[in-house]
Design an enzyme around this catalytic site. Structure first.
Site, short mmCIF file in Angstrom:
data_model
loop_
_atom_site.label_atom_id
_atom_site.label_comp_id
_atom_site.label_asym_id
_atom_site.label_seq_id
_atom_site.Cartn_x
_atom_site.Cartn_y
_atom_site.Cartn_z
CD GLU A 1 1.47 -3.86 5.76
OE1 GLU A 1 2.00 -3.29 6.47
OE2 GLU A 1 0.03 -3.23 5.67
CG ASP B 1 -2.88 3.77 2.79
OD1 ASP B 1 -2.39 3.20 2.30
OD2 ASP B 1 -3.54 3.99 3.58
CG HIS C 1 -0.46 -0.03 2.41
ND1 HIS C 1 -0.10 1.09 3.05
CD2 HIS C 1 0.01 -1.10 3.42
CE1 HIS C 1 0.60 0.87 4.34
NE2 HIS C 1 0.50 -0.47 4.71
CD GLU D 1 -3.06 -1.57 5.54
OE1 GLU D 1 -3.01 -2.44 6.11
OE2 GLU D 1 -2.50 -0.41 6.06
CD GLU D 2 -1.56 2.09 7.71
OE1 GLU D 2 -2.24 1.65 8.53
OE2 GLU D 2 -0.46 1.72 7.57
CG HIS E 1 0.49 3.06 12.55
ND1 HIS E 1 -0.65 2.68 12.89
CD2 HIS E 1 0.80 2.80 11.43
CE1 HIS E 1 -1.24 1.66 11.71
NE2 HIS E 1 0.01 2.13 10.98
CG ASP F 1 2.36 0.32 8.19
OD1 ASP F 1 2.30 -0.28 7.04
OD2 ASP F 1 1.53 0.63 9.07
#
Length: 355
Positions: A157, A74, A72, A128-129, A331, A98
């Protein structure tokens, strides 16, 4: 706005930095998707498609197998961690772990392996997030499943460089107890719904999680209360209380079997499904999967948690998670990736597709 130019001749660490320095918080991936699309269209050995802010590129060599590499574009909201910075062998910045380091590996592979031993589909997707309804891979599953066809898939991932097979399924239910409201000074005239959830909590506390081995990987289930709601006012006997329960289940159960289990487990209580996503079998028995595991060091563990490998599994494509990022750093303000891990991941993917 001018589309940023990605230099696919740079090594995977430098390319990760390029990607990180193009902000792409969920819902705002267009600029990065444009850059990825432009870079891939410059490679004559690939066929490139675009759907919204998802980009798909494929080799068309007529190989006996087709594999999919997916990631992903994003990130979560930026936390004062842009632009990227390199320090003591670590690359810091939003999305380094990530999962823009995984995306860099995809792009480097697309650029430097023009004639792989298997046909390859490269998938770069958006959102995705955030909530599942907006997930770009889910959109492709619904609108262009043929773009995702393959014999085996790898979602890049972060896994700290270890192969993680399949993933758990997840379901959330709201278990509600009804009572009768009354003034707390005359509580005997009512029925306290909060007190009524005690048997539910006791049943959950006594639950023994099932363990199951699939393709040599042990998945441990979990059934846990994750929230409780009840109460009207400080002088009122409540007439309703609900416990939110999360069930993480092994991928040998179908989604329906998992929900049936929950309804049976809670028996007489009112059960409402609020969220549900099926798991994914690891599929390690497939020859492409076995070759991938061998090329990446031979160590495999079960995936605890839900990832987009489940979307491939739903299409009948066995999938694993494998990427250079550390999931424990995702994150966070101090998010970073180990540079050596990015280069190693790139080399192992290249070996798998050229050996």
């Amino acid at each position: 706005m001018t589309t940023p130019q990605l230099d696919l001749s740079a090594d995977a660490v430098a390319l990760t930095a390029q990607l990180v320095d193009i902000p792409s918080v969920s819902g705002s991936e267009r600029v990065l998707a444009d850059a990825v699309e432009a870079a891939l269209r410059a490679l004559p050995h690939l066929t490139v498609e675009r759907d919204g802010n998802a980009v798909v590129a494929r080799t068309e060599l007529g190989r006996a197998e087709r594999v999919v590499l997916a990631g992903h574009l994003d990130t979560v909201p930026i936390a004062d961690n842009l632009p990227s910075r390199l320090e003591d062998g670590l690359l810091y910045g939003c999305g380094t772990s990530d999962m823009k380091s995984g995306v860099a590996v995809q792009l480097r592979t697309a650029a430097t392996v023009p004639e792989p031993n298997r046909d390859v589909t490269f998938v770069f997707y958006d959102c995705e997030e955030v909530e599942a309804a907006r997930n770009g891979l889910g959109r492709l599953v619904r609108t262009h499943p043929d773009w995702l066809a393959g014999d085996f898939a790898v979602v890049l991932e972060g896994t700290s460089g270890l192969v993680e097979g399949g993933c758990q399924g997840t379901a959330r239910v709201r278990v509600t107890v009804r009572g009768q409201r009354a003034h707390s000074a005359r509580s005997w005239l009512g029925q306290n719904a909060i007190h009524g959830v005690a048997p539910i909590l006791a049943k959950l506390a006594a639950h023994q999680p099932r363990r199951v081995v699939i393709d040599g990987l042990e998945y441990r289930e979990g059934l846990n209360a994750v929230g409780i709601e009840g109460g009207v006012a400080g002088n009122v006997i409540p007439d309703e209380c609900a416990v939110t329960v999360n069930f993480r289940y092994a991928p040998d159960r179908s989604e329906q079997e998992a929900l049936d289990y929950l309804r049976e487990f809670f028996g007489q209580w009112e059960v409402e499904v609020t969220d549900s996503s099926p798991g994914a079998l690891p599929g390690l028995g497939h020859p492409a999967a076995a070759a991938f595991v061998a090329a990446t060091g031979g160590e495999v563990r079960a995936k605890y948690g839900w990832t987009d490998v489940a979307r491939f599994s739903a299409l009948g494509v066995p999938a694993v998670n494998y990427g250079p990022g550390d999931p424990n750093l995702a994150h966070t303000r101090e998010e970073h990736v180990v540079c050596a891990a990015v280069l190693e991941c790139e080399e192992r993917i290249r070996h798998w597709l050229t050996a």
